[in-house]
Design a protein around this motif. Structure first.
Motif, PDB file in Angstrom:
ATOM      1  N   ASP A  28       0.845  -1.196   0.075  1.00 35.81           N
ATOM      2  CA  ASP A  28      -0.015  -0.010   0.058  1.00 35.81           C
ATOM      3  C   ASP A  28       0.827   1.225   0.115  1.00 35.81           C
ATOM      4  OD1 ASP A  28      -2.425  -1.247  -0.012  1.00 35.81           O
ATOM      5  OD2 ASP A  28      -2.884  -1.146   2.066  1.00 35.81           O
ATOM      6  N   GLN A  29       2.097   1.349   0.593  1.00 40.82           N
ATOM      7  CA  GLN A  29       2.998   2.302   0.727  1.00 40.82           C
ATOM      8  C   GLN A  29       3.357   2.566  -0.867  1.00 40.82           C
ATOM      9  OE1 GLN A  29       3.909   4.261   3.005  1.00 40.82           O
ATOM     10  NE2 GLN A  29       5.044   5.502   1.633  1.00 40.82           N
ATOM     11  N   ARG A  30       3.716   1.652  -1.636  1.00 42.09           N
ATOM     12  CA  ARG A  30       4.212   1.932  -3.047  1.00 42.09           C
ATOM     13  C   ARG A  30       3.037   2.302  -3.979  1.00 42.09           C
ATOM     14  NH1 ARG A  30       6.926  -3.034  -2.874  1.00 42.09           N
ATOM     15  NH2 ARG A  30       5.503  -4.013  -4.275  1.00 42.09           N
ATOM     16  N   PHE A  31       2.021   1.789  -3.503  1.00 41.51           N
ATOM     17  CA  PHE A  31       0.559   2.250  -4.049  1.00 41.51           C
ATOM     18  C   PHE A  31       0.240   3.832  -3.937  1.00 41.51           C
ATOM     19  CE2 PHE A  31      -4.012   3.230  -3.871  1.00 41.51           C
ATOM     20  CZ  PHE A  31      -4.379   2.890  -5.196  1.00 41.51           C
ATOM     21  N   ALA A  32       0.416   4.182  -2.581  1.00 35.38           N
ATOM     22  CA  ALA A  32       0.388   5.543  -2.380  1.00 35.38           C
ATOM     23  C   ALA A  32       1.463   6.524  -3.092  1.00 35.38           C
ATOM     24  CB  ALA A  32       0.364   5.796  -0.741  1.00 35.38           C
ATOM     25  N   GLU A  33       2.454   5.955  -3.017  1.00 36.32           N
ATOM     26  CA  GLU A  33       3.468   6.750  -3.701  1.00 36.32           C
ATOM     27  C   GLU A  33       3.167   7.069  -5.173  1.00 36.32           C
ATOM     28  OE1 GLU A  33       7.284   4.827  -2.860  1.00 36.32           O
ATOM     29  OE2 GLU A  33       7.131   5.587  -0.697  1.00 36.32           O
ATOM     30  N   ALA A  34       2.800   6.067  -5.868  1.00 38.99           N
ATOM     31  CA  ALA A  34       2.550   5.962  -7.120  1.00 38.99           C
ATOM     32  C   ALA A  34       1.158   6.906  -7.556  1.00 38.99           C
ATOM     33  CB  ALA A  34       2.172   4.682  -7.689  1.00 38.99           C
ATOM     34  N   MET A  35       0.175   6.977  -6.605  1.00 42.52           N
ATOM     35  CA  MET A  35      -0.898   7.844  -6.726  1.00 42.52           C
ATOM     36  C   MET A  35      -0.477   9.351  -6.451  1.00 42.52           C
ATOM     37  SD  MET A  35      -3.835   6.378  -7.214  1.00 42.52           S
ATOM     38  CE  MET A  35      -5.192   7.285  -6.535  1.00 42.52           C
ATOM     39  N   LEU A  52      -6.184  14.271  -3.685  1.00 42.51           N
ATOM     40  CA  LEU A  52      -5.357  13.321  -3.663  1.00 42.51           C
ATOM     41  C   LEU A  52      -5.743  12.417  -2.214  1.00 42.51           C
ATOM     42  CD1 LEU A  52      -2.594  11.559  -4.160  1.00 42.51           C
ATOM     43  CD2 LEU A  52      -1.500  13.309  -2.936  1.00 42.51           C
ATOM     44  N   SER A  53      -5.935  13.298  -1.223  1.00 44.27           N
ATOM     45  CA  SER A  53      -6.217  12.755   0.150  1.00 44.27           C
ATOM     46  C   SER A  53      -7.626  12.053  -0.091  1.00 44.27           C
ATOM     47  CB  SER A  53      -6.309  13.565   1.077  1.00 44.27           C
ATOM     48  OG  SER A  53      -6.833  13.033   2.505  1.00 44.27           O
ATOM     49  N   ALA A  54      -8.488  12.523  -0.817  1.00 45.04           N
ATOM     50  CA  ALA A  54     -10.004  11.735  -1.148  1.00 45.04           C
ATOM     51  C   ALA A  54      -9.848  10.469  -1.737  1.00 45.04           C
ATOM     52  CB  ALA A  54     -10.942  12.511  -1.774  1.00 45.04           C
ATOM     53  N   ASP A  55      -8.774  10.755  -2.965  1.00 43.49           N
ATOM     54  CA  ASP A  55      -8.648   9.391  -3.767  1.00 43.49           C
ATOM     55  C   ASP A  55      -7.901   8.402  -2.916  1.00 43.49           C
ATOM     56  OD1 ASP A  55      -9.471  10.752  -5.976  1.00 43.49           O
ATOM     57  OD2 ASP A  55      -7.486  11.258  -6.826  1.00 43.49           O
ATOM     58  N   LEU A  56      -6.968   8.520  -2.098  1.00 38.52           N
ATOM     59  CA  LEU A  56      -6.248   7.641  -1.293  1.00 38.52           C
ATOM     60  C   LEU A  56      -7.363   6.973  -0.063  1.00 38.52           C
ATOM     61  CD1 LEU A  56      -2.779   9.072  -1.164  1.00 38.52           C
ATOM     62  CD2 LEU A  56      -3.555   6.863  -2.276  1.00 38.52           C
ATOM     63  N   THR A  57      -7.987   7.809   0.112  1.00 41.14           N
ATOM     64  CA  THR A  57      -9.200   7.384   1.288  1.00 41.14           C
ATOM     65  C   THR A  57     -10.219   6.467   0.576  1.00 41.14           C
ATOM     66  OG1 THR A  57      -9.013   9.535   2.457  1.00 41.14           O
ATOM     67  CG2 THR A  57     -10.628   8.315   3.005  1.00 41.14           C
ATOM     68  N   ARG A  58     -10.423   6.445  -0.539  1.00 40.83           N
ATOM     69  CA  ARG A  58     -11.214   5.571  -1.179  1.00 40.83           C
ATOM     70  C   ARG A  58     -10.857   4.306  -1.294  1.00 40.83           C
ATOM     71  NH1 ARG A  58     -13.200  10.120  -4.237  1.00 40.83           N
ATOM     72  NH2 ARG A  58     -11.744  10.045  -5.750  1.00 40.83           N
ATOM     73  N   HIS A  59      -9.111   4.518  -1.551  1.00 42.30           N
ATOM     74  CA  HIS A  59      -8.751   2.997  -1.498  1.00 42.30           C
ATOM     75  C   HIS A  59      -8.296   2.655  -0.222  1.00 42.30           C
ATOM     76  CE1 HIS A  59      -8.108   2.688  -5.836  1.00 42.30           C
ATOM     77  NE2 HIS A  59      -7.987   3.980  -5.911  1.00 42.30           N
ATOM     78  N   ALA A  68       3.759   9.196   1.908  1.00 49.40           N
ATOM     79  CA  ALA A  68       4.200   9.241   0.405  1.00 49.40           C
ATOM     80  C   ALA A  68       4.388  10.697  -0.054  1.00 49.40           C
ATOM     81  CB  ALA A  68       2.992   8.621  -0.261  1.00 49.40           C
ATOM     82  N   VAL A  69       3.647  11.522   0.648  1.00 53.34           N
ATOM     83  CA  VAL A  69       3.597  13.045   0.109  1.00 53.34           C
ATOM     84  C   VAL A  69       5.141  13.744   0.534  1.00 53.34           C
ATOM     85  CG1 VAL A  69       2.831  15.357   0.555  1.00 53.34           C
ATOM     86  CG2 VAL A  69       1.154  13.458   0.087  1.00 53.34           C
ATOM     87  N   ALA A  70       5.687  13.183   1.669  1.00 54.52           N
ATOM     88  CA  ALA A  70       6.638  13.616   2.306  1.00 54.52           C
ATOM     89  C   ALA A  70       7.814  13.118   1.257  1.00 54.52           C
ATOM     90  CB  ALA A  70       7.020  13.149   3.648  1.00 54.52           C
TER      91      ALA A  70
END
Length: 151
Positions: A56-63, A77-84, A94-96
């Motif tokens: 999920d970490q790599r997925f978040a970085e890719a997103m 971005l936060s809303a998209d990742l929350t949906r996942h 991932a943002v950092a």
């Protein structure tokens, strides 16, 4: 679960992850839509996680990288990742990792869509601000983008 079903599930997960990163929730949803029980799918996905094939970490970085390339702001971005079903700590990490400059991104998105000139009237200014808000930028980012290069 039969060995045949296990092989089909493993192949399906492998094909998904070969194309792009997928979240745990996304893989589970796709396989349950195909008719597999979550109780069959979950242990196999866990095996992929333990082998660090699914992350999920790599997925978040890719997103995050995808959102930046598409000109999307932090709210979207936060809303998209929350949906996942990605945890807030993974989103922050991932943002950092990428360290985006949301202010400059908002400015470049506005300039790409509307040009360099400042809006001539209130209605056009509102339209541009609503566009940036829809893209998920915070008010501070929108204000910066609307000021253009005047700092």
């Amino acid at each position: 679960m039969s060995e045949f079903n296990r092989k089909i599930i493993v192949d399906a997960i492998t094909r998904m992850l070969a194309r792009r990163e997928h979240s745990y929730m996304e893989i589970t949803a796709k396989l349950t839509q195909k008719g597999y029980a979550e109780s069959q799918v979950a242990p196999i996905i866990e095996e992929f996680r333990e082998a660090d094939i699914q992350s999920d970490q790599r997925f978040a970085e890719a997103m995050v990288r995808s959102a930046l390339s598409k000109g999307r702001g932090p709210r979207r971005l936060s809303a998209d990742l929350t949906r996942h079903d990605i945890s807030e700590s993974l989103v922050d990490a991932a943002v950092a990792e990428v360290e985006p400059d949301w202010f400059e991104l908002a400015l470049s998105v506005r300039e790409k869509k509307f040009g360099l000139a400042e809006p001539s009237d209130f209605k056009r200014r509102q339209k541009q601000m609503q566009f940036l808000q829809y893209r998920g930028f915070l008010q501070a980012h929108i204000d910066y983008a609307m000021q253009g290069h005047k700092d």
